[in-house]
Design a protein around this motif. Structure first.
Motif, short mmCIF file in Angstrom:
data_model
loop_
_atom_site.label_atom_id
_atom_site.label_comp_id
_atom_site.label_asym_id
_atom_site.label_seq_id
_atom_site.Cartn_x
_atom_site.Cartn_y
_atom_site.Cartn_z
N UNK A 87 4.02 10.09 -4.71
CA UNK A 87 5.04 9.10 -4.35
C UNK A 87 5.62 8.38 -5.56
N UNK A 88 6.82 7.86 -5.37
CA UNK A 88 7.42 6.93 -6.32
C UNK A 88 6.89 5.53 -5.99
N UNK A 89 7.01 4.62 -6.93
CA UNK A 89 6.56 3.24 -6.70
C UNK A 89 7.28 2.65 -5.50
N UNK A 90 8.58 2.95 -5.38
CA UNK A 90 9.36 2.42 -4.26
C UNK A 90 8.81 2.90 -2.92
N UNK A 91 8.31 4.14 -2.90
CA UNK A 91 7.75 4.68 -1.67
C UNK A 91 6.43 3.98 -1.32
N UNK A 92 5.63 3.68 -2.34
CA UNK A 92 4.38 2.96 -2.09
C UNK A 92 4.67 1.56 -1.54
N UNK A 93 5.68 0.92 -2.11
CA UNK A 93 6.03 -0.42 -1.63
C UNK A 93 6.43 -0.39 -0.17
N UNK A 94 7.05 0.71 0.27
CA UNK A 94 7.46 0.81 1.68
C UNK A 94 6.28 1.05 2.61
N UNK A 95 5.12 1.39 2.04
CA UNK A 95 3.93 1.59 2.88
C UNK A 95 3.31 0.26 3.30
N UNK A 96 3.75 -0.80 2.68
CA UNK A 96 3.11 -2.09 2.86
C UNK A 96 3.99 -3.02 3.69
N UNK A 97 3.44 -3.53 4.76
CA UNK A 97 4.16 -4.52 5.55
C UNK A 97 3.87 -5.90 4.97
N UNK A 98 4.92 -6.52 4.52
CA UNK A 98 4.76 -7.85 3.91
C UNK A 98 5.11 -8.91 4.94
N UNK A 99 4.11 -9.70 5.35
CA UNK A 99 4.33 -10.73 6.36
C UNK A 99 4.88 -12.01 5.73
#
Length: 366
Positions: A354-366
């Motif tokens: 994955x790209x870093x951007x893809x990893x960030x999309x794996x995380x739900x930020x509340x």
């Protein structure tokens, strides 16, 4: 002289190339061997190229010899659905409209040209960045990577300067040695940058959400994985112990695991060794699963300090089932990431490092 002129006329009438390179194709097997690499296998590719599987430093990598035999392509070939050629068994029946596809993904096709390698070249621009992609001679695949000549020089860098006006440093003594065969680090960088232009293809928006959800549910039912991290954002990573991109993926995910943002479940498969239970890969995977209770077992796996143990029948079945699960996802390569963000119902698939951007999309930020 007269005979030569007559021969030349006949060949031109027949449409036969007179270039010396076409008449005497480069012996890539010899070049690779003399530079300390081992040619493991040759095969005919649906792209129309001859494929070479090269082993260097314990890692196998696939290269493609272009149709005229003079150039070597290092990278990945993609179909119009965004799947790599390595995940396909046959070529599409017709050539897709690559200009339309690239533009539909948010890219601007600035220019078309004929590459000296025989490819049709596309200069593609996105967010001010220009890259060269190649279309295979049969028009059916898009090539992301780099083309090299027999001296190890990058044809792609020369064409970037000529066609896109981007001059790049070209080493006086190009690297084509045992460490990754042809300038591996440079090629990996090139492909990573090109993948950003293909993100919407690689994010698999064409794969039905229902299917991705079924894949995630099947992963949950599996027991042959090792978990690290905590939290409600869960990602399953199918990996091969000897896959370098899988090791890089672990490095990229590690900070998110340490911060409690991701719960990662590692599913080992023996894909690069043909599911051979006698291979080092199988023996590392067996130890990995047998000792899943060790707090640092994942770190041992990816820092190459893990021990080996011969798989017994039960472990062999588990590893074989993992490989069948990978095949059921309709993908073949590793790593394959399947994730679901905390509190959400739908799953996603990333079939690559994955790209870093893809990893960030794996995380739900509340």
């Amino acid at each position: 002289m007269q005979k030569n002129r007559i021969l030349k006329s006949i060949l031109m009438a027949l449409g036969v190339s007179l270039s010396l390179s076409a008449m005497a194709a480069t012996d890539w097997k010899k070049i690779m061997t003399t530079r300390g690499n081992k040619v493991v296998k040759e095969f005919s590719s649906p792209s129309g190229f001859r494929g070479l599987v090269i082993e260097a430093g314990g890692t196998e990598k696939t290269f493609y010899v272009t149709e005229n035999g003079d150039y070597l392509f290092s990278g990945e070939l993609f179909g119009e659905d965004g799947l790599p050629l390595s995940q396909k068994s046959v070529a599409p029946k017709s050539a897709p409209d690559w200009n339309r596809i690239m533009q539909g993904k948010g890219n601007n096709v600035v220019k078309e040209f004929r590459s000296s390698s025989g490819f049709k070249g596309l200069v593609v621009e996105r967010n001010g960045s220009k890259k060269i992609f190649y279309i295979t001679a049969n028009g059916k695949f898009l090539a992301a990577g780099e083309v090299f000549n027999s001296a190890g020089g990058s044809v792609t860098k020369i064409e970037l300067a000529e066609q896109a006006g981007i001059a790049q440093a070209i080493p006086a003594a190009p690297a084509m040695g045992a460490a990754g065969a042809v300038g591996a680090s440079e090629v990996d960088k090139t492909i990573a940058e090109q993948n950003k232009m293909l993100t919407s293809i690689r994010e698999l928006e064409t794969v039905p959400t229902e299917f991705k959800n079924k894949v995630f549910a099947a992963a949950e039912k599996s027991t042959a994985w090792v978990e690290e991290g905590s939290g409600n954002n869960i990602v399953y990573v199918i990996f091969d112990p000897i896959c370098p991109h899988c090791h890089k993926t672990w490095e990229m995910l590690r900070p998110y695991v340490q911060r409690g943002l991701l719960r990662v479940r590692w599913i080992p498969v023996i894909s690069l060794s043909g599911n051979n239970m006698q291979s080092p890969s199988a023996q590392m995977a067996a130890y990995f699963l047998l000792n899943r209770g060790e707090t640092d077992i994942v770190e041992k796996m990816f820092t190459k300090t893990i021990k080996s143990v011969a798989p017994d029948d039960r472990m062999a079945r588990s590893l074989s089932q993992n490989l069948l699960f990978l095949r059921d996802t309709r993908f073949r390569g590793t790593p394959l990431l399947i994730y679901q963000r905390g509190g959400e119902r739908n799953a996603f698939i990333v079939p690559e490092q994955p790209e870093v951007e893809q990893i960030e999309r794996m995380i739900r930020k509340n």
